[in-house]
Design an enzyme around this catalytic site. Structure first.
Site, short mmCIF file in Angstrom:
data_model
loop_
_atom_site.label_atom_id
_atom_site.label_comp_id
_atom_site.label_asym_id
_atom_site.label_seq_id
_atom_site.Cartn_x
_atom_site.Cartn_y
_atom_site.Cartn_z
N SER A 28 4.23 -51.53 17.16
CA SER A 28 4.14 -51.17 15.73
C SER A 28 3.14 -50.06 15.50
O SER A 28 1.99 -50.15 15.92
CB SER A 28 3.70 -52.39 14.90
OG SER A 28 4.64 -53.41 15.01
N HIS A 59 9.99 -49.11 13.56
CA HIS A 59 10.60 -48.99 14.88
C HIS A 59 11.90 -48.21 14.80
O HIS A 59 12.84 -48.62 14.14
CB HIS A 59 10.88 -50.38 15.46
CG HIS A 59 9.62 -51.10 15.87
ND1 HIS A 59 9.62 -52.39 16.30
CD2 HIS A 59 8.34 -50.69 15.90
CE1 HIS A 59 8.38 -52.76 16.60
NE2 HIS A 59 7.59 -51.74 16.35
N HIS A 81 11.54 -58.59 19.11
CA HIS A 81 10.61 -59.71 19.19
C HIS A 81 11.38 -61.03 19.27
O HIS A 81 12.48 -61.15 18.74
CB HIS A 81 9.72 -59.76 17.94
CG HIS A 81 8.95 -58.50 17.70
ND1 HIS A 81 9.50 -57.41 17.09
CD2 HIS A 81 7.67 -58.16 18.00
CE1 HIS A 81 8.59 -56.44 17.01
NE2 HIS A 81 7.47 -56.87 17.57
N TYR A 83 10.77 -63.57 17.56
CA TYR A 83 10.97 -64.16 16.23
C TYR A 83 12.20 -63.62 15.50
O TYR A 83 12.65 -64.20 14.53
CB TYR A 83 9.72 -63.97 15.34
CG TYR A 83 9.33 -62.53 15.05
CD1 TYR A 83 10.09 -61.71 14.22
CD2 TYR A 83 8.17 -61.99 15.60
CE1 TYR A 83 9.72 -60.41 13.96
CE2 TYR A 83 7.78 -60.69 15.35
CZ TYR A 83 8.56 -59.90 14.52
OH TYR A 83 8.19 -58.61 14.27
N GLU A 84 12.78 -62.53 16.00
CA GLU A 84 13.92 -61.95 15.28
C GLU A 84 15.14 -62.86 15.36
O GLU A 84 15.83 -63.07 14.36
CB GLU A 84 14.22 -60.54 15.81
CG GLU A 84 13.14 -59.54 15.40
CD GLU A 84 13.30 -58.19 16.07
OE1 GLU A 84 14.39 -57.62 15.98
OE2 GLU A 84 12.32 -57.72 16.69
N ALA A 111 0.56 -54.24 18.36
CA ALA A 111 -0.42 -54.42 17.30
C ALA A 111 -0.88 -55.87 17.37
O ALA A 111 -0.06 -56.76 17.62
CB ALA A 111 0.21 -54.13 15.95
N MET A 206 2.49 -61.22 18.35
CA MET A 206 3.83 -61.83 18.40
C MET A 206 4.75 -61.14 19.41
O MET A 206 5.98 -61.22 19.28
CB MET A 206 4.46 -61.75 17.01
CG MET A 206 3.61 -62.31 15.87
SD MET A 206 4.37 -62.00 14.28
CE MET A 206 3.03 -62.44 13.15
N SER A 207 4.18 -60.42 20.37
CA SER A 207 5.06 -59.67 21.27
C SER A 207 4.47 -59.61 22.68
O SER A 207 3.59 -60.39 23.04
CB SER A 207 5.23 -58.24 20.74
OG SER A 207 4.01 -57.52 20.85
N ASN A 230 -6.08 -55.96 12.36
CA ASN A 230 -6.74 -56.85 11.39
C ASN A 230 -7.59 -57.88 12.12
O ASN A 230 -7.38 -58.13 13.31
CB ASN A 230 -5.68 -57.61 10.58
CG ASN A 230 -4.70 -58.37 11.47
OD1 ASN A 230 -3.77 -57.78 12.02
ND2 ASN A 230 -4.94 -59.65 11.64
N HIS A 242 2.30 -57.43 6.78
CA HIS A 242 2.86 -56.44 7.69
C HIS A 242 2.45 -55.03 7.26
O HIS A 242 2.21 -54.16 8.09
CB HIS A 242 4.39 -56.56 7.72
CG HIS A 242 5.02 -55.66 8.72
ND1 HIS A 242 4.79 -55.76 10.08
CD2 HIS A 242 5.87 -54.60 8.58
CE1 HIS A 242 5.46 -54.82 10.72
NE2 HIS A 242 6.12 -54.10 9.83
#
Ligand code: HPA
Length: 271
Positions: A28, A59, A81, A83-84, A111, A206-207, A230, A242
């Site tokens: 990201s 992306h 990812h 989660y997709e 990120a 998350m990746s 963050n 996001h």
């Protein structure tokens, strides 16, 4: 023919006998690094069977092949990812294609949230190890003894040293830490972050971890960088979003791009 063979056919048609040495996944906010590639070809994911459909904002979904500082690279602008669609192996064809193209090493970027006060938004962190908190593996369903991948040195020492050296030479402050993979797409609770700190993680995201496992399964050495977007949940009054992730990813882009450039210019030279 497998999807990897199909991808290879498309790639060879586009690049001829060009062979990349380093495969890269841009996370990201880092997609702009692809503009620094002296491109031989750029191929949309739509033309590569088994490559992910463009997903999360920011992306673009293309594979850029070319050179940076004399090193042949295959740069993935955009990733998929877990989660997709709840599929941990969504990056399997990509990583296998990197290997089949001739890549000898991978650089993964992402990120992440930081769990250390010292490494605030905009910082860059070298991932030295990870904790898989999802309970899933991209190798579910894989066959043969090679699926029992040794993860003791998942993040390559020599590549890490080269990245440290590049950071030092280019005045980029490079933090180091253990990355905890959470499934997302929701952010963590403050209690989860407290737990991850106790477990020994310094970054959360998350990746990347599925790609690390897939790459090690292929025998590819790798290193990985997090852009801190963050402070993790509960550590700052700023709400997590996001939008904030994308905003702060841009802040650290300059340092990371200098780092990647320096790494690729020095690639192959003795440390
Ligand atoms: N948590 C999980 N994933 C993330 C974060 C975070 O705080 N920041 C960027 N990606």
């Amino acid at each position: 023919m497998s999807q990897v063979d199909d991808c290879l056919a498309v790639i060879h048609k586009a690049v001829g006998d060009f062979v990349p040495q380093v495969g890269m996944v841009l996370g990201s906010g880092l997609g702009t690094f692809a503009d620094q590639v002296d491109a031989v070809a750029s191929i949309g994911f739509d033309d590569l069977p088994g490559f992910p459909q463009a997903g999360v904002g920011g992306h673009a979904g293309r594979l850029v092949l070319g050179r940076v500082g004399g090193t042949g690279v295959a740069v993935l602008q955009g990733r998929a990812h877990y989660y997709e669609h709840g599929k941990a192996d969504v990056m399997a064809v990509v990583i296998q294609t990197f290997k089949a193209m001739g890549c000898e090493a991978l650089i993964l970027t992402n990120a992440a949230g930081s769990m250390v006060a010292d490494a605030g938004p905009g910082s860059v962190m070298l991932i030295t190890d990870h904790i898989n908190m999802t309970g899933v593996s991209p190798l579910f369903g894989a066959q043969g003894n090679s699926r029992f991948v040794d993860m003791t040195q998942a993040y390559n020492q020599n590549m890490n040293d080269a990245m440290r050296k590049a950071a030092l030479a280019n005045n980029v402050k490079l933090h180091e830490g253990v990355y905890a993979w959470m499934c997302g797409p929701h952010f963590e609770t403050p209690a989860e972050i407290r737990a991850l700190k106790v477990l020994g993680a310094q970054a959360v995201g998350m990746s990347t971890v599925p790609e690390v496992i897939l790459a090690r399964h292929q025998g590819l050495p790798l290193c990985a960088l997090s852009i801190v977007t963050n402070y993790a949940s509960g550590m700052s009054p700023t709400p997590l979003s996001h939008e904030q992730t994308m905003e702060y990813a841009k802040m650290a882009t300059d340092g990371v791009e200098r780092l990647l450039n320096a790494f690729l210019h020095a690639y192959g030279a003795p440390l």
